[in-house]
Scaffold this active site. Structure first.
Site, PDB file in Angstrom:
ATOM      1  CD  GLN A   1       0.634  -8.667  -2.021  1.00 23.02           C
ATOM      2  OE1 GLN A   1       1.741  -9.228  -3.119  1.00 23.02           O
ATOM      3  NE2 GLN A   1      -0.466  -8.806  -2.464  1.00 23.02           N
ATOM      4  CG  ASP A  41      -1.822  -1.209   1.260  1.00 24.00           C
ATOM      5  OD1 ASP A  41      -2.308  -1.659   0.316  1.00 24.00           O
ATOM      6  OD2 ASP A  41      -1.886  -1.653   2.437  1.00 24.00           O
ATOM      7  CE  LYS A  58       3.068  -2.501  -4.636  1.00 19.93           C
ATOM      8  NZ  LYS A  58       2.599  -2.276  -3.214  1.00 19.93           N
ATOM      9  N   GLY A  78      -4.509  -3.950  -4.303  1.00 21.85           N
ATOM     10  CA  GLY A  78      -5.446  -3.186  -4.991  1.00 21.85           C
ATOM     11  C   GLY A  78      -4.530  -1.844  -5.420  1.00 21.85           C
ATOM     12  CG  HIS A  79      -1.800  -1.325  -7.868  1.00 21.92           C
ATOM     13  ND1 HIS A  79      -1.218  -1.366  -6.315  1.00 21.92           N
ATOM     14  CD2 HIS A  79      -0.983  -2.181  -8.737  1.00 21.92           C
ATOM     15  CE1 HIS A  79      -0.193  -2.329  -6.604  1.00 21.92           C
ATOM     16  NE2 HIS A  79      -0.165  -2.645  -7.793  1.00 21.92           N
TER      17      HIS A  79
HETATM   18  P1  GDP Z   1      -0.650   0.535  -3.817  1.00 25.10           P
HETATM   19  O1  GDP Z   1      -1.351  -0.687  -3.650  1.00 25.10           O
HETATM   20  O2  GDP Z   1       0.551   0.317  -3.319  1.00 25.10           O
HETATM   21  O3  GDP Z   1      -0.881   1.214  -5.084  1.00 25.10           O
HETATM   22  O4  GDP Z   1      -1.413   1.748  -2.555  1.00 25.10           O
HETATM   23  P2  GDP Z   1      -2.981   2.008  -2.577  1.00 25.10           P
HETATM   24  O5  GDP Z   1      -3.501   2.263  -3.898  1.00 25.10           O
HETATM   25  O6  GDP Z   1      -3.603   0.778  -1.879  1.00 25.10           O
HETATM   26  O7  GDP Z   1      -2.770   3.121  -1.655  1.00 25.10           O
HETATM   27  C1  GDP Z   1      -2.269   4.448  -2.033  1.00 25.10           C
HETATM   28  C2  GDP Z   1      -3.383   5.493  -1.607  1.00 25.10           C
HETATM   29  O8  GDP Z   1      -2.895   6.519  -1.345  1.00 25.10           O
HETATM   30  C3  GDP Z   1      -4.305   5.459  -2.826  1.00 25.10           C
HETATM   31  O9  GDP Z   1      -5.783   5.886  -2.153  1.00 25.10           O
HETATM   32  C4  GDP Z   1      -3.825   6.804  -3.657  1.00 25.10           C
HETATM   33  O10 GDP Z   1      -4.625   7.416  -4.332  1.00 25.10           O
HETATM   34  C5  GDP Z   1      -3.346   7.432  -2.428  1.00 25.10           C
HETATM   35  N1  GDP Z   1      -2.011   8.106  -2.773  1.00 25.10           N
HETATM   36  C6  GDP Z   1      -0.970   8.064  -3.487  1.00 25.10           C
HETATM   37  N2  GDP Z   1       0.076   8.744  -3.327  1.00 25.10           N
HETATM   38  C7  GDP Z   1      -0.321   9.643  -2.710  1.00 25.10           C
HETATM   39  C8  GDP Z   1       0.059  11.089  -1.955  1.00 25.10           C
HETATM   40  O11 GDP Z   1       1.290  11.212  -2.241  1.00 25.10           O
HETATM   41  N3  GDP Z   1      -0.417  11.653  -1.007  1.00 25.10           N
HETATM   42  C9  GDP Z   1      -1.858  11.205  -0.994  1.00 25.10           C
HETATM   43  N4  GDP Z   1      -2.488  12.020   0.237  1.00 25.10           N
HETATM   44  N5  GDP Z   1      -2.455  10.185  -1.335  1.00 25.10           N
HETATM   45  C10 GDP Z   1      -1.646   9.627  -2.214  1.00 25.10           C
END
Ligand code: GDP
Length: 426
Positions: free
Chosen positions: A222, A13, A16, A40-41
């Site tokens: 992950q 999370d 990515k 979940g991205h």
């Molecule tokens: P992933 O699985 O690694 O892609 O991570 P997730 O998508 O589960 O979680 C990332 C969350 O943080 C998402 O809701 C993104 O929209 C949000 N997000 C990503 N980068 C940023 C950021 O720099 N600032 C903020 N406030 N939210 C972010």
């Protein structure tokens, strides 16, 4: 050498999805190399939210082709649903998306067993109940069903008969009833037919792309601390999430990888059980959770939140051989006046720079306090635009873990990004 790996440097999370989306325009091919629909991205483009579980986030860029590699496990219904959703939103997938025929299939009983085990253990590991663990168990036990098998009903039936036999006592012990071979064959050959145009020999396509000197982004799922070998075992996922997993999961040699970029949040989160030395079970933790919207994109579960753990990050730099870090969610820290970063652990009176593998839950974090900032960072486009305290925060990370910070994400949208550069540059 034309491939760059993008890997989660914490417990998943890390954002990515957003970072791969930023890098995708520079790539000809984006390959997802591990994990399943438990990832979940979340992408936000023009204010519109899109959650992808299996399809690489690069799909939103028209010129980029996407592959789901052999190291992943696929729930075909989820995969088909994602294709349909993308198509409805005007994102074309035909001719640009391929899943490896060797990727393993998540079957209905994998999800059933996953759920029953989680219930029996009272949620001890905190899996997403998507059947990922049992599917990888079948893969390693050499009795799994692969995507290519869905295109041949007889082969599928024979494999399922043998597979279900192995799970029957397990299901009975847990109080569940397995579906019949017939039910699965009917449903899954239909799904196979619907996906026929998307199934192929992904490995040879990736290797041909390398030969043609195309740019390839290898996308992990992950994070490092959830890697089966390098993470906080047994509170881990069932695959090699680390950069090294990209070779096996995509079907390429390590000599083709030019660099590895680790994605890390400016603080730490973790979902499910397992050690988390810098966890904040107080008001500060709740502030981070609220400001960072730290609720799982797949499950909606509140994420455990805590200070940035530079010991875990140092480990991630080491085991992934990271050349660069991308720091996300720096904007979230604006809600806190003072910041702590964990620079070492203490265990038995000793100061440790790296995690003690067997006793991480006993380790006490040693913190350093850093100045906070209250400015809104979302409009910052270079590191120089950030308030001095935020620049110092990034500098401290670099010093402590010995890896430079490249991209800095300051908000969920594509635009909210500082220092974006071509990851394939010389
Ligand atoms: P992933 O699985 O690694 O892609 O991570 P997730 O998508 O589960 O979680 C990332 C969350 O943080 C998402 O809701 C993104 O929209 C949000 N997000 C990503 N980068 C940023 C950021 O720099 N600032 C903020 N406030 N939210 C972010």
């Amino acid at each position: 050498m034309s491939a760059v790996v993008v890997v989660g440097a914490q417990w998943g999370d890390e954002g990515k999805g957003k970072v791969v989306d930023l890098y995708a325009p520079y790539a000809d091919l984006v390959v997802r190399y591990a994990g399943g629909a438990n990832a979940g991205h979340t992408l936000v483009v023009g204010g519109e939210k899109q959650i992808l579980h299996l399809i690489p986030s690069g799909i939103l860029h028209e010129q980029t082709r996407c592959i789901v590699g052999q190291g992943t496990v696929i729930d075909p219904a989820v995969f088909l649903q994602e294709i349909e959703t993308l198509n409805e939103r005007g994102v074309g997938t035909e001719g640009r998306l391929l899943v490896s025929q060797r990727a393993h299939v998540v079957l209905p009983h994998h999800k059933l067993i996953d759920g029953l085990r989680e219930k029996k253990s009272g949620g001890a590991i905190g899996t997403t109940k998507r059947g990922i663990g049992p599917c990888y168990e079948d893969k390693v036990a050499r009795r799994g069903v692969r995507i290519g098998d869905l295109l041949d009903a007889d082969r599928l039936r024979a494999k399922l008969d043998a597979n279900l036999e192995c799970w029957r006592p397990v299901a009975e012990d847990l109080g569940g009833t397995l579906p019949s071979t017939d039910e699965i064959v009917t449903q899954y050959t239909e799904l196979g037919e619907a996906l026929r145009g998307y199934i192929g020999d992904a490995g040879s396509i990736i290797r041909a792309s390398i030969k043609a000197d195309e740019k390839i982004l290898l996308e992990g799922a992950q994070g490092t601390m959830l890697d089966i070998d390098n993470g906080t075992y047994p509170f881990v996922t069932s695959s090699n999430a680390v950069a090294g997993g990209a070779c096996a999961g995509a079907g390429i040699g390590p000599t083709h990888i030019r660099s590895a970029i680790g994605i890390a949040k400016a603080y730490t989160t973790r979902v499910g059980g397992g050690p988390f030395p810098t966890e904040l079970q107080d008001e500060t933790g709740q502030k981070l959770r609220d400001a960072g919207a730290e609720y799982g994109s797949t499950t909606g579960r509140p994420r455990r939140c805590g200070w940035l753990d530079l010991v875990a990050l140092r480990h991630a730099v080491a085991v992934n051989g990271l050349n660069e870090l991308a720091i996300t969610k720096l904007d979230v820290l604006s809600v806190l006046p003072k910041l702590e970063v964990c620079v070492a652990y203490e265990l038995d009176g000793e100061r440790l720079a790296f995690p003690p593998y067997e006793r991480i839950e006993e380790a006490q974090p040693i913190y350093e306090t850093l100045e906070g900032w209250s400015d809104d960072l979302t409009a910052c486009r270079t590191r120089g635009d950030l308030p001095p305290a935020a620049q110092q925060y990034l500098g401290r990370i670099e010093q402590e873990v010995g890896c430079r910070v490249g991209v800095v994400s300051v908000g969920p949208d594509r635009e909210d990004t500082a220092d974006l550069r071509d990851p394939f540059r010389g």
